[in-house]
Design a protein around this motif. Structure first.
Motif, PDB file in Angstrom:
ATOM      1  N   PHE A 211     -12.167  61.077 -60.180  1.00  0.00           N
ATOM      2  CA  PHE A 211     -11.882  61.822 -58.953  1.00  0.00           C
ATOM      3  C   PHE A 211     -10.505  62.473 -59.034  1.00  0.00           C
ATOM      4  O   PHE A 211     -10.310  63.607 -58.607  1.00  0.00           O
ATOM      5  CB  PHE A 211     -11.959  60.910 -57.721  1.00  0.00           C
ATOM      6  CG  PHE A 211     -11.756  61.668 -56.437  1.00  0.00           C
ATOM      7  CD1 PHE A 211     -12.769  62.452 -55.920  1.00  0.00           C
ATOM      8  CD2 PHE A 211     -10.553  61.624 -55.772  1.00  0.00           C
ATOM      9  CE1 PHE A 211     -12.583  63.186 -54.765  1.00  0.00           C
ATOM     10  CE2 PHE A 211     -10.362  62.349 -54.606  1.00  0.00           C
ATOM     11  CZ  PHE A 211     -11.375  63.123 -54.100  1.00  0.00           C
TER      12      PHE A 211
ATOM     13  N   PHE B 257     -10.725  65.644 -60.799  1.00  0.00           N
ATOM     14  CA  PHE B 257     -11.134  66.742 -59.914  1.00  0.00           C
ATOM     15  C   PHE B 257      -9.941  67.283 -59.136  1.00  0.00           C
ATOM     16  O   PHE B 257      -9.747  68.492 -59.032  1.00  0.00           O
ATOM     17  CB  PHE B 257     -12.234  66.240 -58.962  1.00  0.00           C
ATOM     18  CG  PHE B 257     -12.370  67.050 -57.709  1.00  0.00           C
ATOM     19  CD1 PHE B 257     -12.974  68.295 -57.746  1.00  0.00           C
ATOM     20  CD2 PHE B 257     -11.881  66.570 -56.510  1.00  0.00           C
ATOM     21  CE1 PHE B 257     -13.083  69.048 -56.596  1.00  0.00           C
ATOM     22  CE2 PHE B 257     -11.986  67.317 -55.359  1.00  0.00           C
ATOM     23  CZ  PHE B 257     -12.586  68.561 -55.400  1.00  0.00           C
ATOM     24  N   VAL B 258      -9.101  66.363 -58.612  1.00  0.00           N
ATOM     25  CA  VAL B 258      -7.954  66.808 -57.813  1.00  0.00           C
ATOM     26  C   VAL B 258      -7.004  67.652 -58.662  1.00  0.00           C
ATOM     27  O   VAL B 258      -6.563  68.731 -58.248  1.00  0.00           O
ATOM     28  CB  VAL B 258      -7.217  65.599 -57.209  1.00  0.00           C
ATOM     29  CG1 VAL B 258      -5.939  66.041 -56.528  1.00  0.00           C
ATOM     30  CG2 VAL B 258      -8.102  64.875 -56.232  1.00  0.00           C
TER      31      VAL B 258
ATOM     32  N   GLU C 141      -8.244  71.032 -59.267  1.00  0.00           N
ATOM     33  CA  GLU C 141      -8.022  71.929 -58.136  1.00  0.00           C
ATOM     34  C   GLU C 141      -6.580  72.423 -58.104  1.00  0.00           C
ATOM     35  O   GLU C 141      -6.321  73.577 -57.788  1.00  0.00           O
ATOM     36  CB  GLU C 141      -8.369  71.235 -56.814  1.00  0.00           C
ATOM     37  CG  GLU C 141      -9.857  71.008 -56.635  1.00  0.00           C
ATOM     38  CD  GLU C 141     -10.608  72.274 -56.276  1.00  0.00           C
ATOM     39  OE1 GLU C 141     -10.105  73.378 -56.539  1.00  0.00           O
ATOM     40  OE2 GLU C 141     -11.716  72.157 -55.730  1.00  0.00           O
TER      41      GLU C 141
ATOM     42  N   THR D 112     -15.756  73.900 -59.179  1.00  0.00           N
ATOM     43  CA  THR D 112     -15.125  72.635 -58.821  1.00  0.00           C
ATOM     44  C   THR D 112     -15.938  71.895 -57.765  1.00  0.00           C
ATOM     45  O   THR D 112     -15.932  70.665 -57.739  1.00  0.00           O
ATOM     46  CB  THR D 112     -13.681  72.851 -58.342  1.00  0.00           C
ATOM     47  OG1 THR D 112     -13.634  73.979 -57.501  1.00  0.00           O
ATOM     48  CG2 THR D 112     -12.747  73.038 -59.494  1.00  0.00           C
TER      49      THR D 112
ATOM     50  N   LEU E  13     -17.219  68.094 -57.970  1.00  0.00           N
ATOM     51  CA  LEU E  13     -17.070  67.081 -56.913  1.00  0.00           C
ATOM     52  C   LEU E  13     -18.419  66.463 -56.569  1.00  0.00           C
ATOM     53  O   LEU E  13     -18.518  65.243 -56.386  1.00  0.00           O
ATOM     54  CB  LEU E  13     -16.442  67.717 -55.667  1.00  0.00           C
ATOM     55  CG  LEU E  13     -16.283  66.790 -54.476  1.00  0.00           C
ATOM     56  CD1 LEU E  13     -15.353  65.638 -54.804  1.00  0.00           C
ATOM     57  CD2 LEU E  13     -15.772  67.522 -53.262  1.00  0.00           C
ATOM     58  N   LEU E  14     -19.468  67.292 -56.507  1.00  0.00           N
ATOM     59  CA  LEU E  14     -20.798  66.761 -56.189  1.00  0.00           C
ATOM     60  C   LEU E  14     -21.241  65.760 -57.259  1.00  0.00           C
ATOM     61  O   LEU E  14     -21.779  64.690 -56.942  1.00  0.00           O
ATOM     62  CB  LEU E  14     -21.791  67.927 -56.080  1.00  0.00           C
ATOM     63  CG  LEU E  14     -23.182  67.609 -55.544  1.00  0.00           C
ATOM     64  CD1 LEU E  14     -23.095  66.975 -54.186  1.00  0.00           C
ATOM     65  CD2 LEU E  14     -24.028  68.863 -55.482  1.00  0.00           C
TER      66      LEU E  14
ATOM     67  N   ALA F  26     -19.339  62.596 -56.767  1.00  0.00           N
ATOM     68  CA  ALA F  26     -19.868  61.874 -55.608  1.00  0.00           C
ATOM     69  C   ALA F  26     -21.140  61.120 -55.971  1.00  0.00           C
ATOM     70  O   ALA F  26     -21.333  59.964 -55.573  1.00  0.00           O
ATOM     71  CB  ALA F  26     -20.138  62.862 -54.471  1.00  0.00           C
TER      72      ALA F  26
ATOM     73  N   TYR G 246     -20.268  58.088 -57.977  1.00  0.00           N
ATOM     74  CA  TYR G 246     -19.744  57.038 -57.121  1.00  0.00           C
ATOM     75  C   TYR G 246     -20.877  56.389 -56.325  1.00  0.00           C
ATOM     76  O   TYR G 246     -20.886  55.172 -56.140  1.00  0.00           O
ATOM     77  CB  TYR G 246     -18.686  57.603 -56.167  1.00  0.00           C
ATOM     78  CG  TYR G 246     -18.102  56.544 -55.276  1.00  0.00           C
ATOM     79  CD1 TYR G 246     -17.173  55.643 -55.775  1.00  0.00           C
ATOM     80  CD2 TYR G 246     -18.519  56.411 -53.958  1.00  0.00           C
ATOM     81  CE1 TYR G 246     -16.665  54.646 -54.986  1.00  0.00           C
ATOM     82  CE2 TYR G 246     -18.010  55.415 -53.159  1.00  0.00           C
ATOM     83  CZ  TYR G 246     -17.088  54.528 -53.677  1.00  0.00           C
ATOM     84  OH  TYR G 246     -16.591  53.529 -52.900  1.00  0.00           O
TER      85      TYR G 246
ATOM     86  N   VAL H 130     -14.916  55.066 -59.590  1.00  0.00           N
ATOM     87  CA  VAL H 130     -14.574  56.367 -60.162  1.00  0.00           C
ATOM     88  C   VAL H 130     -13.661  56.216 -61.372  1.00  0.00           C
ATOM     89  O   VAL H 130     -13.230  57.199 -61.942  1.00  0.00           O
ATOM     90  CB  VAL H 130     -13.909  57.303 -59.127  1.00  0.00           C
ATOM     91  CG1 VAL H 130     -14.938  57.887 -58.201  1.00  0.00           C
ATOM     92  CG2 VAL H 130     -12.825  56.602 -58.368  1.00  0.00           C
TER      93      VAL H 130
END
Lengths: 484, 115
Positions: free
Chosen positions: A128, A131-132, A135, A168, A172-173, A176, A179, A185
């Motif tokens: 995760f 991902f951040v 971004e 992105t 994220l999907l 998710a 998870y 994660v």
């Protein structure tokens, strides 16, 4: 203790401080990120020997234990790429010192943020967080691509923004979904839990994550934004995006495929197919260009194809060759974009013929571009040769047809590289204004030329690096470091 | 189950808007709808019917673990909302500049780069 990770904080602080200082005056704005990048190089250089000689290290944020808290992992792969990233970051910032004259606070602030994002992706052990940081990298590069605010860069910026945001979101999907089925994660923890989870969900998640990262890495079906973005962006930003930005995508792809999903054979085959496709299509698209920056952009697509082809072979030699080609391509493409930048600095257009009519080049510019082209095509005595030779050998063991395709692509690479070299650098003897390069532009070119030649003349360094780096794609070693 | 369906519907609706609408503002709206669909999906993963807020207070650990909803997806969603805010801000400011330069918001008319 991973000192290298604090480089992320250093760049974040630099992004904040450049904005703060610019309230008073823009005079000292460039000095802050340049100093920050030097500190980052130093911090990474302290971490490197620790990781290379005593093994990978893991750090927990705020003392939370491994699978629950956020892990920061420094292994040979991440720390090598981080060192080259910080060095290129320093050179790009130094190059920008005289190149960017207006709105410099916004420029340096965004560029610092971008470097922070890339370093974060390299060090994080948590999908995760990846991902951040993606971004952070993406949002700052959208702004940098649109930086000139003319028609070309605005169109490229909005195009890149829309495509990048969809990518992105897919990432994220996928995270998710992972998870949802595994309840964690942490990448090492996911790798241990996923094999016992059957069903379609992990496969769908892998497809979504791979599609999202593939767009950031610019592999063939997702390469549409690359040429526009590199053409619209200022040249140092193109160098940073091509040298560092898309390599973060390649690195993330390796981590997800090799660590989280433990390299399933079918996924490696997919990487191989798309790698070969983007290798060939990128080179052919580059051959047809008469725009210098678009040509270099498509050449990036082609070289990323080489990397994925080598890694998709699935052999130890192939992986090592691919990893070494990441390092070499970072150096070569930064050199090419920066030497193109010295020409474009005074030229009003990016079309090769028009550049040749308006700018007269100096020997340093000419030689830096020539060395870049020769290294890119894999000519002996330049660093590109070492990794390309390894790629030829590795592909010959598995499937000789691939070696033939790779060799043909290298020939095409030489063709478009020399075409651009003749058009821009050799056909402008008489006309045009002479460019007087300041020292801040000469140093980055000289440093990169030295790196290209040293890594080419002494191939042992590259081969040793490749051996060390391929160790960090081993799943049991990685989980041992993170959870043990 | 219904919440997963609605989430996926929102994601697909967003992708449709991004891919097939010509107006740039509508494309950005599509991006927002898509990410909100993903947020709904994340929240639904951690949801538990009849659960309580995940704050440990006046309760022993065992019954807390039985009752509380998963707090981690909520933290993910908060992070993602902040990111989407900044993306939307960047997108809208670029769109304003695009409108000043091109005089239109129609994506099919803003096409100068090719090849």
């Amino acid at each position: 203790m991973i000192y290298g990770f604090y480089a992320v904080g250093v760049f974040l602080a630099s992004a904040f401080l450049t904005g703060l200082v610019s309230i008073k005056s823009d005079k000292y704005v460039p000095h802050i990120p340049i100093a920050a990048s030097l500190v980052a190089v130093l911090l990474t250089a302290i971490t490197l020997p620790r990781v290379f000689f005593w093994g990978a290290v893991r750090m927990q944020m705020e003392e939370w234990v491994a699978p629950i808290g956020i892990s920061i992992v420094a292994d040979t792969l991440s720390v090598t790429l981080a060192l080259i990233t910080t060095i290129i970051a320093f050179l790009v910032l130094l190059f920008s010192y005289r190149y960017i004259s207006r709105n410099s606070a916004k420029y340096y602030s965004l560029l610092s943020l971008m470097f922070a994002g890339v370093l974060g992706i390299l060090y994080t052990g948590d999908i995760f967080n990846m991902f951040v940081f993606f971004e952070v990298l993406s949002v700052s590069s959208y702004g940098l691509v649109a930086f000139y605010r003319n028609r070309v860069s605005l169109e490229a910026g909005i195009k890149y923004l829309i495509m990048g945001s969809v990518a992105t979101s897919m990432l994220l999907l996928g995270v998710a979904m992972l998870y949802g089925v595994a309840g964690t994660v942490n990448m090492a923890d996911l790798a241990l839990k996923l094999p016992s989870i059957g069903g379609i969900v992990p496969a769908v998640a892998l497809a979504l994550i791979m599609a999202g990262i593939a767009l950031k890495a610019g592999i063939f079906p997702f390469h549409a934004w690359i040429a526009d973005a590199y053409e619209g962006a200022p040249s140092p930003v193109s160098a940073a995006l091509s040298g560092i930005g898309i390599k973060a995508g390649v690195y993330a792809m390796l981590r997800v495929v090799f660590i989280v999903f433990n390299a399933p054979a079918v996924v490696l085959d997919i990487l191989l197919v798309f790698g070969v496709a983007s290798m060939l299509i990128g080179a052919l698209l580059a051959l047809g260009q008469d725009n210098l920056k678009r040509m270099l952009a498509y050449s990036s697509v082609s070289q990323i194809g080489y990397i994925f082809m080598a890694i998709g072979l699935g052999t130890a030699l192939g992986t090592a060759a691919g990893l070494l080609h990441i390092v070499n391509h970072m150096i070569i493409k930064s050199l090419l974009f920066l030497s193109a930048g010295t020409v474009l600095w005074k030229a009003k257009s990016t079309n090769m013929k028009e550049i040749a009519n308006t700018v007269r080049t100096t020997p340093l510019m000419t030689y830096s571009f020539l060395f870049g082209v020769l290294a890119l095509a894999g000519i002996p005595l330049f660093n590109g040769f070492v990794s390309k030779w390894l790629i030829y050998v590795a592909s010959f063991e598995k499937m000789p047809l691939l070696t033939v395709i790779a060799l043909v692509t290298s020939a095409i690479t030489l063709a478009y590289g020399l075409k651009a070299f003749y058009a821009v650098f050799l056909s402008n003897e008489k006309a045009g204004t002479k460019v007087v390069m300041p020292l801040s532009m000469k140093i980055p070119l000289v440093v990169l030329i030295v790196l290209v030649i040293v890594l080419g003349v002494v191939p042992q360094i590259g081969i040793w690096l490749a051996e060390m780096m391929s160790g960090s794609l081993d799943l049991s070693l990685y989980t041992g470091v993170v959870l043990g | 189950m219904i919440e997963y369906l609605i989430a996926m519907l929102a994601v697909l609706l967003g992708i449709y808007a991004v891919a097939f609408k010509d107006n740039l503002i509508k494309k950005v709206m599509g991006l927002s709808i898509m990410s909100n669909g993903i947020h709904l999906f994340l929240i639904s993963i951690g949801y538990r019917t009849g659960g309580t807020i995940p704050i440990l207070k006046d309760m022993d650990i065992a019954s807390f673990a039985q009752l509380a909803v998963d707090p981690l997806p909520q933290a993910f969603v908060l992070t993602s909302i902040v990111i989407n805010l900044s993306i939307t801000a960047v997108a809208l400011s670029i769109i304003i500049l695009v409108y000043r330069q091109f005089g239109t918001l129609d994506a099919s008319k803003i096409r100068e780069l090719r090849g």
